[in-house]
Design a protein around this motif. Sequence first.
Motif, PDB file in Angstrom:
ATOM      1  N   PHE A 150      80.084  72.880  12.190  1.00 59.18           N
ATOM      2  CA  PHE A 150      79.526  71.858  11.300  1.00 59.18           C
ATOM      3  C   PHE A 150      79.759  72.300   9.856  1.00 59.18           C
ATOM      4  O   PHE A 150      78.831  72.398   9.063  1.00 59.18           O
ATOM      5  CB  PHE A 150      78.029  71.658  11.591  1.00 59.18           C
ATOM      6  N   GLN A 152      81.337  71.940   6.154  1.00 56.98           N
ATOM      7  CA  GLN A 152      81.885  70.979   5.187  1.00 56.98           C
ATOM      8  C   GLN A 152      82.866  71.711   4.293  1.00 56.98           C
ATOM      9  O   GLN A 152      82.552  72.801   3.791  1.00 56.98           O
ATOM     10  CB  GLN A 152      80.772  70.417   4.297  1.00 56.98           C
ATOM     11  N   LEU A 213      77.208  56.437   5.587  1.00 58.15           N
ATOM     12  CA  LEU A 213      77.955  56.186   4.344  1.00 58.15           C
ATOM     13  C   LEU A 213      78.472  54.750   4.297  1.00 58.15           C
ATOM     14  O   LEU A 213      78.404  54.098   3.238  1.00 58.15           O
ATOM     15  CB  LEU A 213      79.123  57.168   4.224  1.00 58.15           C
ATOM     16  N   PHE A 247      73.650  61.977   1.957  1.00 60.65           N
ATOM     17  CA  PHE A 247      74.713  61.063   2.409  1.00 60.65           C
ATOM     18  C   PHE A 247      74.354  59.606   2.163  1.00 60.65           C
ATOM     19  O   PHE A 247      74.572  58.737   3.001  1.00 60.65           O
ATOM     20  CB  PHE A 247      75.063  61.332   3.885  1.00 60.65           C
ATOM     21  N   LYS A 249      75.120  58.447  -1.141  1.00 61.00           N
ATOM     22  CA  LYS A 249      75.775  58.167  -2.429  1.00 61.00           C
ATOM     23  C   LYS A 249      76.916  57.199  -2.187  1.00 61.00           C
ATOM     24  O   LYS A 249      77.870  57.510  -1.467  1.00 61.00           O
ATOM     25  CB  LYS A 249      76.308  59.451  -3.045  1.00 61.00           C
ATOM     26  N   TRP A 254      84.562  56.824   2.497  1.00 58.68           N
ATOM     27  CA  TRP A 254      84.576  58.219   2.938  1.00 58.68           C
ATOM     28  C   TRP A 254      85.927  58.555   3.567  1.00 58.68           C
ATOM     29  O   TRP A 254      86.649  57.665   4.004  1.00 58.68           O
ATOM     30  CB  TRP A 254      83.450  58.475   3.948  1.00 58.68           C
ATOM     31  N   PHE A 259      85.888  62.811   9.388  1.00 60.15           N
ATOM     32  CA  PHE A 259      85.169  61.551   9.641  1.00 60.15           C
ATOM     33  C   PHE A 259      86.073  60.428  10.181  1.00 60.15           C
ATOM     34  O   PHE A 259      85.746  59.821  11.199  1.00 60.15           O
ATOM     35  CB  PHE A 259      84.441  61.073   8.382  1.00 60.15           C
ATOM     36  N   GLU A 385      84.240  63.047  -7.081  1.00 62.26           N
ATOM     37  CA  GLU A 385      83.067  63.446  -7.866  1.00 62.26           C
ATOM     38  C   GLU A 385      83.150  64.866  -8.440  1.00 62.26           C
ATOM     39  O   GLU A 385      82.195  65.635  -8.344  1.00 62.26           O
ATOM     40  CB  GLU A 385      81.797  63.246  -7.032  1.00 62.26           C
TER      41      GLU A 385
END
Length: 434
Positions: A150, A152, A213, A247, A249, A254, A259, A385
């Motif tokens: 898991f 990121q 998302l 999650f 934003k 995405w 994903f 971002e």
Amino acid sequence: MADGRIAVIGTGYVGLTSGTCLASLGHEVVCGDVDPDKVARMSGGEVPIFEVGLEELMQQGIAAGNLSFVHGSKEAARGAKYVFLCLPTPDGGDGRADLRIVHQVVAEIGPLLDPGAILVTKSTVPVGTAKEITRTLNRDDVSVVSNPEFLQEGSAVKNFMQPDRVVVGSDDRVAAEAVAELYSKLGAPTVITSAESSELIKYASNAFLAMKLSFINSIAGLAEVVGADVTEIANGMGYDDRIGNKFLKAGPGWGGSCFPKDTKALATIALDRGVSFPLLGATTVSNEEAQDRMADKVRESAGGDLAGVPVALWGLTFKAGTDDLRDSPALEVALRLDTEGALLRGYDPTVTADLPAKNGFPAIKAAADAYDAAAGAKVVVLLTEWPEFADIDLTKVAEVAPGAAIVDGRNMLDAERVIAAGLRYIPVGRREVR
Ligand code: UGA
């Protein structure tokens, strides 16, 4: 420390991070990869990917002598007690994960594994893969365990060292507990399940986050029409513990290497078994719509026609903190703009070379910085971002792109400041301030 050596097969994001972090927990780890040049560079302490904190940890492991790199999976697996498969499982083209590499490696290393060895699938693999690998292996003295990651990108080391949970699944409880034990120092909640549940936990988690998302991005679209503000809505929703504030934003959709692929793969897993799961298809469609809406904003800001219009792209990677362009929403939006004839110039802190036209994506000229990208642009669209965009000198932007419109795809800029600098400001999911 584990009672045996760990082999990690495959040193992509997942393998390299997992191997390095397992070594930092005191285990003896040997990582194998098919690319000899990469192995040589990693042996010298060079990290081939952009990942905060990884290089330092890797160099510590090498110096301490419990982390090393070898060429080939056999060389890594021979004599190991735990063999972690961290191999690519790309979309096979029909939404199903392509497991050829995984099966090839299992066939290669299977016969030489020590009795009592545990084969661990870390790559995201479809439900039933652990069972399939057990059949391919055809060895009663080797166990197969699913232990999904898991991590990121951009915060993979932190995610590994401070996990929300460790998930381990197998029909062999003793082997599952032995794998869980490798993480015991981390003190994280441990979930021991069947192999099928563990495999599904990974897909369900990624698809659920993608759905969250897509949901907030559709709310953003609605908020614009009814005069609401998506950031206020997300804030108001997020205080509900059952929803949570992460999650939520809104943005240009995405993306990334996980994903899109995992949401599609889960949809086909359900389809193949005759289980109706309409949310998954809708999650992907909503994401494409979010990208369409972003392109619409740019076109409208340019006066309705993008043919020959210079457009600056701020950010190209699929999110901040990574140099990864795979399935980047920024490139999806760029593609739409290019199709309509916009002239694209992009700046991303991790992308220094021009991007060639490839796989249906447009060629994008690399700019030296955000101002260089904006020079002469009629529209600037902020797509990734990166924190540096929040500190941008808007007066300087207005000097190089007088009267330009800024489409703030990540709601990062202060509307008043943008307008005060003489620029137009178009946010996502909230009203344009004039
Ligand atoms: C994702 C999962 O978050 C990890 O838990 C999982 O281990 C990993 O996939 C994987 O399967 O290997 P990652 O692909 O690195 O991690 O990306 P995320 O940080 O989840 O971001 C995914 C996308 O959602 C990005 O495009 C990001 O910009 C977007 N996003 C995220 C938003 O638009 N808004 C948000 O509030 C959060």
